[in-house]
Design an enzyme around this catalytic site. Structure first.
Site, short mmCIF file in Angstrom:
data_model
loop_
_atom_site.label_atom_id
_atom_site.label_comp_id
_atom_site.label_asym_id
_atom_site.label_seq_id
_atom_site.Cartn_x
_atom_site.Cartn_y
_atom_site.Cartn_z
N TYR A 92 -48.31 3.89 -29.35
CA TYR A 92 -48.55 4.13 -30.77
C TYR A 92 -49.51 3.10 -31.36
O TYR A 92 -49.31 1.89 -31.19
CB TYR A 92 -47.22 4.08 -31.51
CG TYR A 92 -47.18 4.77 -32.86
CD1 TYR A 92 -48.01 5.84 -33.17
CD2 TYR A 92 -46.27 4.36 -33.82
CE1 TYR A 92 -47.93 6.46 -34.39
CE2 TYR A 92 -46.17 4.99 -35.05
CZ TYR A 92 -47.02 6.04 -35.33
OH TYR A 92 -46.94 6.67 -36.55
N SER A 183 -43.96 5.15 -24.02
CA SER A 183 -43.72 5.10 -25.46
C SER A 183 -44.37 6.33 -26.12
O SER A 183 -44.04 7.45 -25.77
CB SER A 183 -44.21 3.78 -26.04
OG SER A 183 -43.71 3.59 -27.35
N GLN A 184 -45.31 6.14 -27.07
CA GLN A 184 -46.02 7.32 -27.57
C GLN A 184 -46.67 8.06 -26.41
O GLN A 184 -46.67 9.30 -26.37
CB GLN A 184 -47.09 6.92 -28.58
CG GLN A 184 -47.93 8.11 -29.06
CD GLN A 184 -49.09 7.71 -29.96
OE1 GLN A 184 -49.07 7.97 -31.15
NE2 GLN A 184 -50.11 7.08 -29.39
N ASP A 273 -33.24 -0.65 -25.01
CA ASP A 273 -34.35 -0.33 -25.91
C ASP A 273 -33.83 -0.11 -27.32
O ASP A 273 -33.06 0.82 -27.58
CB ASP A 273 -35.06 0.92 -25.39
CG ASP A 273 -36.44 1.13 -25.98
OD1 ASP A 273 -36.70 0.62 -27.09
OD2 ASP A 273 -37.26 1.78 -25.32
N HIS A 302 -37.95 -2.11 -24.69
CA HIS A 302 -39.23 -1.42 -24.82
C HIS A 302 -40.34 -2.39 -24.42
O HIS A 302 -40.97 -3.02 -25.27
CB HIS A 302 -39.41 -0.94 -26.26
CG HIS A 302 -40.24 0.28 -26.41
ND1 HIS A 302 -39.78 1.53 -26.07
CD2 HIS A 302 -41.52 0.46 -26.84
CE1 HIS A 302 -40.71 2.42 -26.31
NE2 HIS A 302 -41.78 1.79 -26.77
#
Length: 319
Positions: A92, A183-184, A273, A302
């Site tokens: 992100y 992630s993203q 996370d 994360h």
């Protein structure tokens, strides 16, 4: 095992909290029709970065709503027959990264296509009111508008168009087009393979954009999910629109797309996370019906996951 969420056995059965809109399938069929109607107009420009082994290009193409999208495209100079291709998706607000970090796959004979998400840290255009970056606030963009105007709808479609371009590139084996990201990037990997089911293999690491209501109920609407907290505080402080908001977010919730995947999946979960909670990762995994393998990192959040990139490469190399 340390816990920041449910026990593991509950996570393996968890089916999610964020609602799935009743017209979810029709929504995405309409979105794909809009993509089909838009001319991709791809353009390859040789990059200033070149190596003896790789040809490197800036790839530009047009996504929905007229945005000009950029990706880095690398391919081996020496090619014998059809070769695999891997799509790479970033985290992100980030970008497609440096050229050099893609050369390991090129050395194996792969073409690599690394997307810059529109409006984030790379060279893609954001036509949602301004040109250039808006950097943040992306998954709430469009919540006060028609669901067809959600920004992540357009970003998901950008991944589909990149995949379809990859299928048509010279030397690419359409039976060996893969996708990866964390992630993203993990969310976009899932969305891409769900909306373009010809993706044969995908590796998703602690994915974002999943089960928004669960994130809010855990009071983890901060960090990557901070904009959800901001939206309620600024525009619905009494939560009078709560049901409406979470239902609209359901259109861009990857758990509801995961069941459409047909390719083989390598899925990695981080059990500590607190940015993308384990339950929101598991719910996407649990809804995948295709062949799948789960990697669990019990002590990691994360963050960088030792050995994961190596496992991903081995996964793609398996025949």
């Amino acid at each position: 095992m340390p816990l920041v969420d449910m026990p593991l056995e509950q996570l393996k059965q968890y089916e999610g909290r964020n609602p799935r809109p009743a017209d979810f399938d029709a929504y995405w069929e309409r979105a794909l029709e809009e993509l089909e109607a838009a001319d991709a107009n791809p353009e390859l420009i040789p990059s200033a970065f070149q190596t003896p082994q790789a040809e490197c290009f800036d790839l530009y193409y047009t996504g929905v709503r007229g945005a000009r999208i950029h990706a880095k495209y690398l391919r081996p100079k020496k090619r014998d027959g059809l070769q695999p291709a891997v799509l790479q998706f970033h985290g992100y607000t980030g970008d497609s990264g440096d050229w050099q970090d893609k050369l390991a796959y090129v050395s194996l004979g792969y073409s690599v296509l690394a997307l810059d998400c529109r409006g984030q840290g790379g060279a893609s255009e954001d036509t949602g009111g301004v040109k250039g970056t808006t950097h943040n606030g992306h998954f709430i963009r469009g919540l006060d508008d028609h669901p067809d105007n959600l920004l992540f709808r357009h970003i998901f479609l950008d991944t589909v168009r990149l995949a379809r371009i990859a299928f048509e590139l010279p030397g690419v084996d359409p039976e060996q087009v893969y996708a990866m990201g964390g992630s993203q990037g993990g969310a976009l990997t899932i969305a891409c393979a769900a909306l373009e089911p010809r993706i044969r293999k995908l590796a998703a690491v602690h994915p974002f954009l999943s089960d928004y209501k669960r994130v809010w109920e855990m009071d983890l609407d901060r960090d990557a999910y901070q904009e959800l907290n901001t939206f309620f505080r600024k525009f619905d402080p009494l939560h009078e629109r709560e049901d409406e908001i979470f239902e609209k977010l359901g259109y861009i919730d990857i758990q509801h797309l995961a069941g459409r995947i047909q390719g083989k999946v390598l899925f990695t979960v981080s059990m500590m996370d607190t940015i993308c909670p384990p339950s929101t990762q598991f719910v996407a995994y649990n809804k995948i019906k295709a062949p799948k393998e789960l990697l669990i990192y019990p002590d990691f959040g994360h963050e960088y996951l030792p050995g994961n990139a190596d496992r991903t490469m081995q996964f793609f190399l398996q025949k």
